[in-house]
Write a protein that holds these residues in place. Structure first.
Motif, mmCIF file in Angstrom:
data_model
loop_
_atom_site.group_PDB
_atom_site.id
_atom_site.type_symbol
_atom_site.label_atom_id
_atom_site.label_comp_id
_atom_site.label_asym_id
_atom_site.label_seq_id
_atom_site.Cartn_x
_atom_site.Cartn_y
_atom_site.Cartn_z
ATOM 1 N N PHE A 1 43.837 36.746 45.809
ATOM 2 C CA PHE A 1 42.670 36.940 44.729
ATOM 3 C C PHE A 1 42.054 38.407 44.938
ATOM 4 O O PHE A 1 41.764 39.160 44.132
ATOM 5 N N ARG B 1 38.054 27.936 38.859
ATOM 6 C CA ARG B 1 39.378 28.374 38.387
ATOM 7 C C ARG B 1 40.058 28.867 39.442
ATOM 8 O O ARG B 1 39.476 29.621 40.325
ATOM 9 N N ASP C 1 42.654 30.933 41.546
ATOM 10 C CA ASP C 1 43.508 31.975 41.261
ATOM 11 C C ASP C 1 43.686 32.816 42.816
ATOM 12 O O ASP C 1 42.676 33.138 43.623
ATOM 13 N N GLY C 2 45.097 32.805 43.074
ATOM 14 C CA GLY C 2 45.197 33.655 44.390
ATOM 15 C C GLY C 2 44.579 33.226 45.550
ATOM 16 O O GLY C 2 44.290 33.856 46.453
ATOM 17 N N TRP D 1 38.967 29.578 44.713
ATOM 18 C CA TRP D 1 38.437 28.920 43.638
ATOM 19 C C TRP D 1 37.459 29.730 43.391
ATOM 20 O O TRP D 1 36.216 30.246 43.984
#
Length: 598
Positions: free
Chosen positions: A454, A581, A583-584, A587
């Motif tokens: 992320f 959310r 992602d990568g 959170w």
């Protein structure tokens, strides 16, 4: 014509210069190979590993190395920033921001990242420091083969001294670049030579330039260097009182030129130190707790290969291994004593005297023996209440001791008696024993420096208007406490952070090295430790506090905090009011009613 094979002709100046340059190259390559061997573990992944395994300083240095080119390319002031410790910001000159190194390493940072730049800096620091000493010894030793051998040995001893080995494993990039002490050795030759000072204005101006360079590298070494240049002058004045009057006019001119250049070129950095924003309003450390352990003189750590002491004794030394760089040892002490008694050299004896005084000063305000504070007062106690100088950690004066040892060895090698086979064997044996006793052990360490995808991908949902709370909390804790700084830097940085690892002040604290705990952080630690869930009222108060602090998002990084991360994740959802959310590997939670920066 004369046959050069029959008549030995003087070496033309161009040839001499070429030979000298070649010798510097050979020595530099030799030192570099040693440094690479010691730090070879990082070569497997120079962008994913960090040299050192003692403190969080490596992540902090990497952050500042990234800061300089980022600021310059974005039209920002590289010496003042609010990307960390927002909204109060940081003053680079009160932090170990190493702006001069950040400038020198900027090409590496821009191409390969600040972690790689940090590692390159730690590999090169001892190499360059050793070569500067080799150059500084030019006026002090012979120009022939023996002189170059002496300079080469001294450069190696200084580069890979116990002092530099200790600070390398601690990740202290600023202290592995110890250029000023040997530069001041060269300055001392010009200032205090037997004859009248030649071109005092030029010598003083160049000295001022060197001091400005050190000012934007690391201020403690600047203070230490100036103190011991003065100490050297006092020792020489006591040794040669009749020469003082003849030298004073030239020294005054050089001093005026030095101060003038330093004040003019260093005006802005000096302002930041003396009156700049966000400087600490109180003492940043306890000077009484930063002296060296007396036993370290004879007790080496595991970073030295030859350890003629019982196993485990080094673990009793005061402080941590990153500050235990004062080892001299019996063999080196014996060489120094023999050199002082045998070699007819005032320079050698003055250097030995300054080295002894620096060792005493490095012990701090009172004697510490194998970790026990004896309460026996020492001369550095006189600096304990002096503004600015009281911030100097006396244990770091060990760099002067290491320099003086290396210089004494150089002068000894250049002038040791070789008149008879017996004296030659004895002198060479003593020298070899002393040099071997300082051989570095294969004990340098690295640690992983992972960056979640992320952040490595630029943290696209976030922008400069965002102030992010990173979980796990960024702290000064030695075991990866500051890893969040690495993640923020890797993102661009794409966002600001309220926390961090720094030296500063804010409205609540005269001195701060990390932000205060807020209710969100306390609650996250609480539930991760298995305690009962906080009440709804506490959760609401934590939400309001994040909003009041200007936090716009929380980045929760699982796998790095320990404890019950699932419960900490649930707590984060409760506080932010956002399901999050993923992602990568991160959170991301938005605070819906938080106002962005600006």
């Amino acid at each position: 014509m004369l046959d050069e094979r029959q008549v030995r002709l003087p070496l033309p100046p161009e040839r001499r210069r070429g030979t000298t340059a070649g010798l510097y190259v050979l020595l530099g390559l030799g030192y570099l190979l040693v440094s690479l061997w010691l730090q070879r573990r990082v070569l497997a992944d120079p962008g994913g590993l960090l040299i050192g395994h003692v403190t969080a300083d490596a992540d902090m240095f990497a952050w500042w190395l990234h800061r300089f080119p980022f600021a310059v390319t974005h039209g920002e002031n590289p010496l003042v920033t609010d990307w960390m410790h927002w909204p109060h910001g940081l003053n680079a000159l009160w932090n170990t921001a190493v702006p001069l190194l950040a400038l020198a390493l900027a090409p590496v940072t821009l191409v390969a990242g600040s972690v790689t730049a940090f590692n390159v800096g730690l590999v090169l620091g001892p190499v360059v420091s050793g070569l500067v000493l080799v150059a500084a010894l030019g006026p002090y030793v012979g120009a022939g083969t023996r002189g170059w051998v002496a300079r080469g040995i001294a450069g190696a001893l200084y580069a890979f001294s116990p002092f530099h080995l200790a600070h390398a494993i601690a990740g202290h990039l600023n202290l592995t670049w110890s250029l000023l002490p040997p530069l001041l050795l060269l300055v001392a030759h010009h200032l205090f030579a037997r004859g009248p000072l030649r071109r005092p204005w030029l010598v003083g101006a160049l000295t001022g330039l060197a001091l400005v360079g050190q000012l934007v590298l690391y201020t403690q070494t600047l203070a230490i260097g100036v103190i011991f240049l003065v100490v050297t002058a006092v020792v020489l004045a006591l040794r040669f009182p009749r020469r003082v009057r003849a030298h004073l006019p030239g020294l005054l001119r050089a001093g005026l030129a030095c101060v003038g250049v330093f004040v003019v070129l260093g005006a802005y950095p000096l302002y930041l130190v003396l009156a700049g924003p966000n400087r600490p309003r109180g003492a940043i450390r306890n000077v009484h707790a930063t002296g060296a352990d007396l036993a370290n003189l004879l007790v080496p750590t595991r970073l030295t290969a030859v350890r003629a002491v019982p196993d485990g004794v080094d673990t009793e030394l005061g402080g941590h291994i990153g500050e235990q760089g004062g080892y001299v040892g019996v063999a080196v002490l014996a060489l120094v004593v023999v050199a002082v008694l045998v070699v007819r050299s005032t320079t050698l004896r003055v250097v030995a005297a300054v080295g002894f005084l620096s060792w005493v000063a490095s012990l701090g305000t009172s004697v510490v023996l194998l970790g026990d504070y004896t309460g026996i007062p020492l001369p550095w106690l006189g600096f304990a209440e002096v503004p600015l100088l009281s911030e100097v950690e006396p244990v770091r004066i060990q760099v002067v001791t290491a320099l003086c040892v290396a210089v004494v060895v150089a002068l000894w090698v250049d002038r040791m008696p070789l008149d008879t086979p017996a004296t030659a064997v004895g002198a060479v044996a003593l020298t070899a024993l002393a040099v071997v006793s300082w051989l570095p052990a294969d004990a340098q360490e690295v640690r992983p420096a992972p960056v979640p995808a992320f952040f490595a991908g630029g943290a696209a949902p976030l922008g400069p208007a965002d102030v992010v709370e990173i979980y796990p909390r960024i702290t000064a804790a030695w075991d990866d406490g500051a890893q969040g700084l690495r993640w923020q830097a890797a993102s661009g940085p794409a966002f600001r952070i309220r926390g961090g690892y720094f030296i500063a002040s804010d409205p609540e604290d005269d001195v701060a090295i990390q932000s205060r705990w807020n209710r969100y952080q306390i609650g996250a630690q609480w539930v991760a430790d298995g305690k009962n869930d906080p009440s709804d009222d506490y959760t609401a108060a934590a939400h309001r506090e994040l909003r009041d602090l200007g936090i716009t998002a929380v980045a929760f990084v699982p796998g790095y905090a320990g404890g019950d991360e699932a419960r900490a994740l649930t707590w984060t959802r409760r506080v932010t009011g956002d399901p999050g959310r993923f992602d990568g590997g991160v959170w991301l939670f938005r605070l819906p009613d938080a106002a962005p920066v600006g």
